[in-house]
Write a protein that holds these residues in place. Structure first.
Motif, PDB file in Angstrom:
ATOM      1  N   THR A 107       0.844  -1.186   0.000  1.00 20.77           N
ATOM      2  CA  THR A 107       0.000   0.000   0.000  1.00 20.77           C
ATOM      3  C   THR A 107       0.880   1.236   0.000  1.00 20.77           C
ATOM      4  O   THR A 107       1.763   1.380   0.851  1.00 20.77           O
ATOM      5  N   PRO A 108       0.709   2.172  -0.935  1.00 15.50           N
ATOM      6  CA  PRO A 108       1.545   3.376  -0.957  1.00 15.50           C
ATOM      7  C   PRO A 108       1.306   4.243   0.269  1.00 15.50           C
ATOM      8  O   PRO A 108       0.246   4.176   0.898  1.00 15.50           O
ATOM      9  N   ASP A 109       2.300   5.051   0.615  1.00 17.00           N
ATOM     10  CA  ASP A 109       2.167   5.941   1.761  1.00 17.00           C
ATOM     11  C   ASP A 109       1.020   6.930   1.570  1.00 17.00           C
ATOM     12  O   ASP A 109       0.398   7.363   2.523  1.00 17.00           O
ATOM     13  N   ALA A 110       0.767   7.327   0.349  1.00 13.99           N
ATOM     14  CA  ALA A 110      -0.347   8.224   0.041  1.00 13.99           C
ATOM     15  C   ALA A 110      -0.944   7.803  -1.282  1.00 13.99           C
ATOM     16  O   ALA A 110      -0.231   7.433  -2.212  1.00 13.99           O
ATOM     17  N   GLY A 111      -2.250   7.844  -1.361  1.00 16.77           N
ATOM     18  CA  GLY A 111      -2.921   7.408  -2.568  1.00 16.77           C
ATOM     19  C   GLY A 111      -3.367   8.574  -3.422  1.00 16.77           C
ATOM     20  O   GLY A 111      -3.886   9.564  -2.911  1.00 16.77           O
ATOM     21  N   ASP A 112      -3.145   8.478  -4.718  1.00 14.46           N
ATOM     22  CA  ASP A 112      -3.561   9.534  -5.649  1.00 14.46           C
ATOM     23  C   ASP A 112      -5.015   9.288  -6.049  1.00 14.46           C
ATOM     24  O   ASP A 112      -5.305   9.002  -7.217  1.00 14.46           O
ATOM     25  N   GLU A 113      -5.903   9.360  -5.077  1.00 10.82           N
ATOM     26  CA  GLU A 113      -7.291   8.996  -5.320  1.00 10.82           C
ATOM     27  C   GLU A 113      -8.191   9.566  -4.232  1.00 10.82           C
ATOM     28  O   GLU A 113      -7.733   9.984  -3.161  1.00 10.82           O
ATOM     29  N   LEU A 114      -9.487   9.549  -4.506  1.00 12.62           N
ATOM     30  CA  LEU A 114     -10.537   9.821  -3.527  1.00 12.62           C
ATOM     31  C   LEU A 114     -11.469   8.612  -3.546  1.00 12.62           C
ATOM     32  O   LEU A 114     -11.514   7.873  -4.526  1.00 12.62           O
ATOM     33  N   GLN A 115     -12.222   8.416  -2.464  1.00 15.91           N
ATOM     34  CA  GLN A 115     -13.100   7.252  -2.401  1.00 15.91           C
ATOM     35  C   GLN A 115     -14.450   7.603  -1.790  1.00 15.91           C
ATOM     36  O   GLN A 115     -14.549   8.459  -0.904  1.00 15.91           O
ATOM     37  N   SER A 116     -15.493   6.937  -2.284  1.00 21.39           N
ATOM     38  CA  SER A 116     -16.796   6.939  -1.637  1.00 21.39           C
ATOM     39  C   SER A 116     -17.375   5.531  -1.749  1.00 21.39           C
ATOM     40  O   SER A 116     -16.949   4.744  -2.600  1.00 21.39           O
ATOM     41  N   GLU A 117     -18.319   5.203  -0.867  1.00 21.91           N
ATOM     42  CA  GLU A 117     -18.895   3.867  -0.877  1.00 21.91           C
ATOM     43  C   GLU A 117     -20.273   3.898  -0.220  1.00 21.91           C
ATOM     44  O   GLU A 117     -20.507   4.650   0.730  1.00 21.91           O
ATOM     45  N   HIS A 142     -11.332   5.821 -11.405  1.00 21.16           N
ATOM     46  CA  HIS A 142     -10.283   4.817 -11.617  1.00 21.16           C
ATOM     47  C   HIS A 142     -10.931   3.450 -11.810  1.00 21.16           C
ATOM     48  O   HIS A 142     -10.666   2.753 -12.777  1.00 21.16           O
ATOM     49  N   VAL A 143     -11.772   3.081 -10.832  1.00 21.22           N
ATOM     50  CA  VAL A 143     -12.499   1.812 -10.909  1.00 21.22           C
ATOM     51  C   VAL A 143     -13.567   1.814  -9.819  1.00 21.22           C
ATOM     52  O   VAL A 143     -13.457   2.535  -8.817  1.00 21.22           O
ATOM     53  N   PHE A 171     -21.387  -0.638  -2.952  1.00 22.16           N
ATOM     54  CA  PHE A 171     -20.903  -0.057  -4.202  1.00 22.16           C
ATOM     55  C   PHE A 171     -19.808   0.955  -3.863  1.00 22.16           C
ATOM     56  O   PHE A 171     -20.079   1.988  -3.259  1.00 22.16           O
ATOM     57  N   HIS A 172     -18.586   0.605  -4.248  1.00 20.57           N
ATOM     58  CA  HIS A 172     -17.411   1.413  -3.918  1.00 20.57           C
ATOM     59  C   HIS A 172     -16.903   2.115  -5.168  1.00 20.57           C
ATOM     60  O   HIS A 172     -16.896   1.543  -6.260  1.00 20.57           O
ATOM     61  N   PHE A 173     -16.441   3.362  -4.990  1.00 22.48           N
ATOM     62  CA  PHE A 173     -15.931   4.162  -6.098  1.00 22.48           C
ATOM     63  C   PHE A 173     -14.552   4.713  -5.734  1.00 22.48           C
ATOM     64  O   PHE A 173     -14.391   5.385  -4.714  1.00 22.48           O
ATOM     65  N   THR A 174     -13.565   4.395  -6.549  1.00 22.32           N
ATOM     66  CA  THR A 174     -12.235   4.994  -6.417  1.00 22.32           C
ATOM     67  C   THR A 174     -12.108   6.053  -7.509  1.00 22.32           C
ATOM     68  O   THR A 174     -12.022   5.731  -8.704  1.00 22.32           O
ATOM     69  N   TRP A 175     -12.125   7.315  -7.075  1.00 29.14           N
ATOM     70  CA  TRP A 175     -12.168   8.443  -8.006  1.00 29.14           C
ATOM     71  C   TRP A 175     -10.781   9.004  -8.259  1.00 29.14           C
ATOM     72  O   TRP A 175      -9.859   8.818  -7.456  1.00 29.14           O
ATOM     73  N   VAL A 176     -10.642   9.752  -9.353  1.00 30.08           N
ATOM     74  CA  VAL A 176      -9.426  10.528  -9.560  1.00 30.08           C
ATOM     75  C   VAL A 176      -9.376  11.615  -8.497  1.00 30.08           C
ATOM     76  O   VAL A 176     -10.408  12.026  -7.949  1.00 30.08           O
ATOM     77  N   LYS A 177      -8.199  12.092  -8.197  1.00 33.04           N
ATOM     78  CA  LYS A 177      -8.041  13.097  -7.136  1.00 33.04           C
ATOM     79  C   LYS A 177      -8.248  14.499  -7.715  1.00 33.04           C
ATOM     80  O   LYS A 177      -7.293  15.257  -7.929  1.00 33.04           O
ATOM     81  N   ASP A 178      -9.506  14.811  -7.969  1.00 31.41           N
ATOM     82  CA  ASP A 178      -9.875  16.095  -8.575  1.00 31.41           C
ATOM     83  C   ASP A 178     -11.238  16.481  -8.010  1.00 31.41           C
ATOM     84  O   ASP A 178     -12.282  16.184  -8.588  1.00 31.41           O
ATOM     85  N   ALA A 179     -11.234  17.128  -6.849  1.00 36.09           N
ATOM     86  CA  ALA A 179     -12.474  17.411  -6.128  1.00 36.09           C
ATOM     87  C   ALA A 179     -13.505  18.180  -6.945  1.00 36.09           C
ATOM     88  O   ALA A 179     -14.682  17.824  -6.924  1.00 36.09           O
ATOM     89  N   PRO A 180     -13.137  19.257  -7.660  1.00 43.39           N
ATOM     90  CA  PRO A 180     -14.164  19.997  -8.397  1.00 43.39           C
ATOM     91  C   PRO A 180     -14.922  19.142  -9.408  1.00 43.39           C
ATOM     92  O   PRO A 180     -16.106  19.371  -9.650  1.00 43.39           O
TER      93      PRO A 180
END
Length: 429
Positions: free
Chosen positions: A272-282, A309-310, A334-343
């Motif tokens: 697992t990376p120290d920091a993930g280039d992603e956002l998540q919701s579920e 992302h997936v 239902f899980h969502f791994t998003w790109v790290k772009d809040a807007p």
């Protein structure tokens, strides 16, 4: 100080790392506001504090196995990866693990984190005992077979009842798992045959970007007969759940049997990376809502794809923990791994929730949501009981924060009075 994903800035917050439970008790007793901090693998304000943080990783690690009782009592700040490896060496296992094994036991159980499997409950539901440091530095011990209702309200607690020091987990004899992947599985087939797909192995995950097809990851216990799946095409090489990503960080596939703790997660321990280039919701929905949710999400696939992302679909057996997202109902998550772009991502999260909320969606406690505190509270029959337990256990709010107050404190709802961006708490993308 930031969370794992780096999207939450906690500011210049002091952090203590006690090396004994006695030192921890003194720190808690002498603090006005304090919160425990584990792996930091959250994406909202559940970790935030107006005071200081306490890290539990310096407490002496210990795993006390009671084979006769079928339990292991572990230091709460330990990572599941380390607990699992030691249990396996001693001939024991946990029934399930999350996708990432490098999560702290205390943090994962307090937020209702889960793995997958029709018969598998969340990680919190495996907790049989809990030891907490209360607001006055007092030690509070809770057991499922003794404290009954109070215990059911204290396991998934969002860190609001105290700082966990020890957690007792149910264990079983160790076992092996063989993992395989089916690719190019039509989403329509998964929707129409969902019970067959989710029941095809001990643990099943569906990965998709909500286009036309998906990959289905099957984790089969080698000591049990399982149906398997005839949909799609068997993968010819190792894969990453994220299409096109490097599979080097993933657990072994292609049907090679191995210890449970090296197959049930998707990601290898330590990878697992120290920091993930992603956002998540579920979101957790009643299991029967799976076909309707598939239809709804496929209908906005064009909106989801550019910022995704997936996505992953899993099943979770129901439990009796008041704040568990699987409380009183077998669930599909239902899980969502998003790109790290809040807007770009936050309006899409709102669109997803507009579709899933009428189906009974409960958001994961540690992931992003646009739902108000009142919206979330209304999902839980025992929410008012938890509020009473919270007021009794921590009357001065030593372990509280805006996130907890917005859910369970009387008066105006802080969550409903913030802009959507503010609801994801000091976001700095």
């Amino acid at each position: 100080m930031r969370n794992w994903a780096g999207n939450i800035d906690f500011g210049e917050t002091r952090t203590a790392r006690p090396r004994s439970v006695d030192e921890l008790r003194r720190i808690v007793a002498g603090s006005e506001r304090v919160r425990a901090l584990g792996a930091g693998h959250s994406f909202n304000g559940v970790l935030a504090t107006a005071g200081g943080f306490i890290r539990l990783d310096a407490l002496p690690p210990a795993i006390d196995i009671d084979a006769e009782a079928g339990t292991a009592t572990v230091t709460a700040g330990m990572r599941y990866a380390d607990v699992a490896a030691e249990l396996h060496r001693a001939g024991h296992a946990l029934a399930n693990l999350a996708s990432l094994p490098d999560l702290s036991v205390a943090g994962a159980t307090a937020t209702g984190t889960h793995g997958s499997g029709d018969a598998q409950r969340s990680l919190a539901a495996a907790v049989a005992g809990l030891e907490l440091v209360g607001p006055e530095g007092d030690l509070v011990e809770l057991r499922r077979d003794v404290d009954r209702d109070t215990f059911a309200g204290s396991v998934v607690s969002l860190g609001a009842l105290g700082v966990a020091t020890r957690v007792t987990l149910e264990i079983e004899p160790t076992f092996e798992v063989a993992q395989s992947v089916r690719t190019a599985v039509p989403l329509e087939e998964i929707r129409d045959r969902f019970d067959e797909v989710s029941g095809a192995a001990y643990s099943v995950s569906v990965f998709t970007t909500w286009g036309d097809d998906a990959s289905v990851w099957l984790k089969r216990r080698t000591d049990r007969p399982e149906a398997g799946l005839d949909l799609g095409t068997p993968a010819q090489g190792p894969l990453n759940p994220v299409p096109g990503a490097d599979p080097a960080s993933c657990t072994a596939q292609l049907g090679a049997p191995g210890p449970w703790h090296l197959r049930l997660p998707h990601i290898r321990p330590g990878a697992t990376p120290d920091a993930g280039d992603e956002l998540q919701s579920e979101y957790f929905l009643p299991r029967a809502a799976a076909p309707a949710a598939f239809d709804a999400l496929r209908g906005i696939g064009g909106l989801l794809g550019p910022v995704l992302h997936v996505a992953e679909v899993r099943t979770v057996r129901g439990d009796d923990l008041w704040l568990s997202p699987a409380y009183e109902r077998d669930s599909v998550a239902f899980h969502f791994t998003w790109v790290k772009d809040a807007p770009r991502v936050l309006p899409v999260i709102a669109a997803v929730e507009e579709l899933l909320a009428p189906l009974g969606a409960r958001p994961h406690w540690a992931k992003l949501t646009a739902m108000t505190g009142a919206d979330i509270r209304s999902c839980y029959r025992r929410a008012s009981d938890f509020a009473e337990l919270l007021a009794k256990s921590d009357p001065d709010g030593k372990f509280a924060n805006d996130f907890v107050d917005g859910l369970f404190s009387p008066g105006p709802d802080p969550l409903s009075q913030r802009s959507r961006k503010a609801r994801v708490w000091k976001s700095d993308f």
